[in-house]
Design a protein around this motif. Structure first.
Motif, PDB file in Angstrom:
ATOM      1  N   GLU A 277       0.810  -1.216   0.000  1.00 53.03           N
ATOM      2  CA  GLU A 277       0.000   0.000   0.000  1.00 53.03           C
ATOM      3  C   GLU A 277       0.850   1.276   0.000  1.00 53.03           C
ATOM      4  N   HIS A 278       2.149   1.104  -0.097  1.00 53.68           N
ATOM      5  CA  HIS A 278       3.058   2.256  -0.041  1.00 53.68           C
ATOM      6  C   HIS A 278       4.031   2.224  -1.218  1.00 53.68           C
ATOM      7  N   MET A 279       3.472   2.021  -2.408  1.00 57.76           N
ATOM      8  CA  MET A 279       4.293   1.869  -3.605  1.00 57.76           C
ATOM      9  C   MET A 279       5.109   3.112  -3.927  1.00 57.76           C
ATOM     10  N   ASP A 280       4.680   4.277  -3.432  1.00 55.52           N
ATOM     11  CA  ASP A 280       5.413   5.510  -3.714  1.00 55.52           C
ATOM     12  C   ASP A 280       6.822   5.497  -3.127  1.00 55.52           C
ATOM     13  N   LEU A 281       7.025   4.667  -2.099  1.00 54.68           N
ATOM     14  CA  LEU A 281       8.338   4.605  -1.457  1.00 54.68           C
ATOM     15  C   LEU A 281       9.185   3.435  -1.943  1.00 54.68           C
ATOM     16  N   TRP A 282       8.608   2.563  -2.764  1.00 57.38           N
ATOM     17  CA  TRP A 282       9.353   1.394  -3.237  1.00 57.38           C
ATOM     18  C   TRP A 282      10.631   1.759  -3.995  1.00 57.38           C
ATOM     19  N   PRO A 283      10.615   2.730  -4.904  1.00 63.17           N
ATOM     20  CA  PRO A 283      11.866   3.047  -5.623  1.00 63.17           C
ATOM     21  C   PRO A 283      13.008   3.416  -4.687  1.00 63.17           C
ATOM     22  N   GLN A 284      12.721   4.230  -3.676  1.00 61.05           N
ATOM     23  CA  GLN A 284      13.763   4.619  -2.731  1.00 61.05           C
ATOM     24  C   GLN A 284      14.270   3.409  -1.952  1.00 61.05           C
ATOM     25  N   GLY A 285      13.332   2.604  -1.431  1.00 59.11           N
ATOM     26  CA  GLY A 285      13.724   1.437  -0.655  1.00 59.11           C
ATOM     27  C   GLY A 285      14.504   0.426  -1.470  1.00 59.11           C
ATOM     28  N   LEU A 286      14.045   0.147  -2.691  1.00 54.07           N
ATOM     29  CA  LEU A 286      14.727  -0.821  -3.549  1.00 54.07           C
ATOM     30  C   LEU A 286      16.126  -0.354  -3.914  1.00 54.07           C
ATOM     31  N   GLN A 287      16.263   0.934  -4.159  1.00 55.74           N
ATOM     32  CA  GLN A 287      17.585   1.460  -4.498  1.00 55.74           C
ATOM     33  C   GLN A 287      18.550   1.273  -3.335  1.00 55.74           C
ATOM     34  N   GLU A 288      18.103   1.591  -2.126  1.00 50.60           N
ATOM     35  CA  GLU A 288      18.975   1.470  -0.958  1.00 50.60           C
ATOM     36  C   GLU A 288      19.314   0.003  -0.672  1.00 50.60           C
ATOM     37  N   LEU A 289      18.312  -0.868  -0.728  1.00 48.98           N
ATOM     38  CA  LEU A 289      18.539  -2.278  -0.448  1.00 48.98           C
ATOM     39  C   LEU A 289      19.414  -2.928  -1.519  1.00 48.98           C
ATOM     40  N   GLY A 290      19.152  -2.581  -2.784  1.00 50.25           N
ATOM     41  CA  GLY A 290      19.936  -3.139  -3.878  1.00 50.25           C
ATOM     42  C   GLY A 290      21.399  -2.775  -3.781  1.00 50.25           C
ATOM     43  N   ALA A 291      21.672  -1.531  -3.436  1.00 52.88           N
ATOM     44  CA  ALA A 291      23.058  -1.082  -3.300  1.00 52.88           C
ATOM     45  C   ALA A 291      23.770  -1.835  -2.181  1.00 52.88           C
ATOM     46  N   GLN A 292      23.049  -2.093  -1.095  1.00 53.96           N
ATOM     47  CA  GLN A 292      23.666  -2.791   0.037  1.00 53.96           C
ATOM     48  C   GLN A 292      23.924  -4.267  -0.264  1.00 53.96           C
ATOM     49  N   VAL A 293      22.992  -4.910  -0.954  1.00 50.46           N
ATOM     50  CA  VAL A 293      23.199  -6.318  -1.310  1.00 50.46           C
ATOM     51  C   VAL A 293      24.332  -6.430  -2.330  1.00 50.46           C
ATOM     52  N   ALA A 294      24.342  -5.534  -3.319  1.00 41.75           N
ATOM     53  CA  ALA A 294      25.375  -5.575  -4.352  1.00 41.75           C
ATOM     54  C   ALA A 294      26.771  -5.399  -3.759  1.00 41.75           C
ATOM     55  N   SER A 295      26.875  -4.583  -2.717  1.00 38.31           N
ATOM     56  CA  SER A 295      28.183  -4.312  -2.095  1.00 38.31           C
ATOM     57  C   SER A 295      28.551  -5.349  -1.037  1.00 38.31           C
ATOM     58  N   GLY A 296      27.597  -6.217  -0.695  1.00 39.33           N
ATOM     59  CA  GLY A 296      27.856  -7.214   0.333  1.00 39.33           C
ATOM     60  C   GLY A 296      27.628  -6.717   1.743  1.00 39.33           C
ATOM     61  N   LYS A 297      27.147  -5.489   1.887  1.00 42.64           N
ATOM     62  CA  LYS A 297      26.933  -4.899   3.208  1.00 42.64           C
ATOM     63  C   LYS A 297      25.722  -5.513   3.900  1.00 42.64           C
ATOM     64  N   LEU A 298      24.703  -5.873   3.107  1.00 46.98           N
ATOM     65  CA  LEU A 298      23.483  -6.471   3.645  1.00 46.98           C
ATOM     66  C   LEU A 298      23.506  -7.965   3.346  1.00 46.98           C
ATOM     67  N   LYS A 299      23.515  -8.775   4.401  1.00 41.94           N
ATOM     68  CA  LYS A 299      23.612 -10.226   4.242  1.00 41.94           C
ATOM     69  C   LYS A 299      22.223 -10.866   4.274  1.00 41.94           C
ATOM     70  N   PHE A 300      22.095 -11.995   3.596  1.00 38.86           N
ATOM     71  CA  PHE A 300      20.827 -12.718   3.618  1.00 38.86           C
ATOM     72  C   PHE A 300      21.092 -14.205   3.457  1.00 38.86           C
TER      73      PHE A 300
END
Length: 332
Positions: A277-300
């Motif tokens: 219900e908050h699609m307006d914030l998805w671009p910002q969130g995806l950009q931040e999360l994607g950058a962290q996963v790509a750099s290895g900073k965010l583990k999963f």
């Protein structure tokens, strides 16, 4: 490419706990597509707790899962036939095609994916709906400040693991709650939480008290029931609670709140939310999360079941906490 594919439909609504016979595996002919459509071969299916609620014929934030129709769910895969100028054969895409090996889309809810630095499966987890759920609940509802204590239930899961890592980056003391010594060790040693309480150890309240000597300022709640009550008893004045899920009651169990008085005495704020219900914030969130996963900073971490026929048992296991991290079904 074969001339047929398999899918899983909802055969009946659960009576209490979900059972394998609530699902049915079907084999169908590969469909022809029309102008503007694409045919997609799914590589991974996402299994998520919200699906349990959709299986009920009850009023909720979304329509119930229809009987005899493909089970709902997120998918990532590859375009194998295209009659849509926006998508080319070979494009990797994210969609909501459900528990099926092959799906047809008109492209409206389809998103192209860049897998150069981010694994395809991560778009169903840390860089997908679970990651965004974590990001939204933490940044928009809990809004923790450096030095505050944050508690995350289901801490080793796809959502909770992201919440904790992001909260640590914000300078918080982060305490997880998880089931079992192995999950708690992962939460502390791999994800960097300050502490983790094993609710299966039988000392939930005492262990949470020891892990939160300065009380709790913000909670990300995925479980409900006794675990939520334990956190409520430790809340500091003006604490914030992001209510994401209540998996302890997904099979029809009562979810009582015994420490409800703390909402008044501690002047707490609780907000339930649905991230779609908050699609307006998805671009910002995806950009931040994607950058962290790509750099290895965010583990999963991922639990992967093989083949579409494994989806029902993997889903039942998810509801019982048997998964470790994001639960996926690998199709190819």
């Amino acid at each position: 490419m074969t001339s047929t594919y398999q899918r899983i439909v909802l055969a009946s609504r659960p009576q209490g706990q979900v059972a394998a016979d609530n699902f049915r595996l079907e084999t169908l002919a590969i469909p022809e597509i029309s102008e503007g459509e694409v045919l997609i071969r799914n590589h991974f299916l996402s299994l998520d707790p919200y699906m349990r609620g959709r299986m009920e014929d009850a009023k909720s934030y979304a329509a119930p899962q229809a009987i005899d129709e493909t089970m709902i769910g997120g998918t990532v895969g590859e375009v194998i036939v295209s009659k849509n100028p926006r998508f080319a054969v070979g494009d990797k895409v994210l969609g909501m095609l459900g528990w099926t090996e092959v799906g047809v889309s008109d492209g409206v809810l389809l998103r192209k994916l860049d897998t150069t630095h981010i694994p395809l499966s991560a778009y169903l987890g840390a860089v997908g709906m679970p990651g965004l759920t974590a990001w939204y609940g933490l940044t928009q509802i809990m809004q923790p400040k450096s030095g505050e204590t944050v508690v995350v239930s289901a801490a080793s899961g796809a959502v909770g693991s992201v919440v904790g890592q992001l909260a640590k980056q914000m300078g918080c003391r982060v305490v997880g709650i998880a089931g079992g010594a192995e999950k708690c060790a992962y939460v502390v040693k791999e994800l960097g939480f300050d502490a983790c309480v094993d609710y299966k150890a039988g000392q939930l309240h005492a262990d949470l008290t020891a892990a939160t000597p300065d009380g709790i300022d913000a909670v990300f709640e995925n479980v409900g029931g006794e675990i939520f009550d334990a956190s409520l008893a430790r809340m500091n004045p003006f604490g914030r609670i992001a209510l994401c899920g209540m998996i302890s009651g997904y099979n029809g169990e009562q979810i009582s709140i015994k420490n409800a008085r703390t909402f008044l005495t501690m002047r707490l704020t609780l907000r339930g939310f649905i991230v779609s219900e908050h699609m307006d914030l998805w671009p910002q969130g995806l950009q931040e999360l994607g950058a962290q996963v790509a750099s290895g900073k965010l583990k999963f971490r991922e639990s992967v079941a093989e083949g579409i026929d494994s989806a029902p048992e993997a889903f039942i296991g998810l509801l019982k906490g048997k998964n470790f991290g994001k639960q996926l079904v690998k199709l190819i």
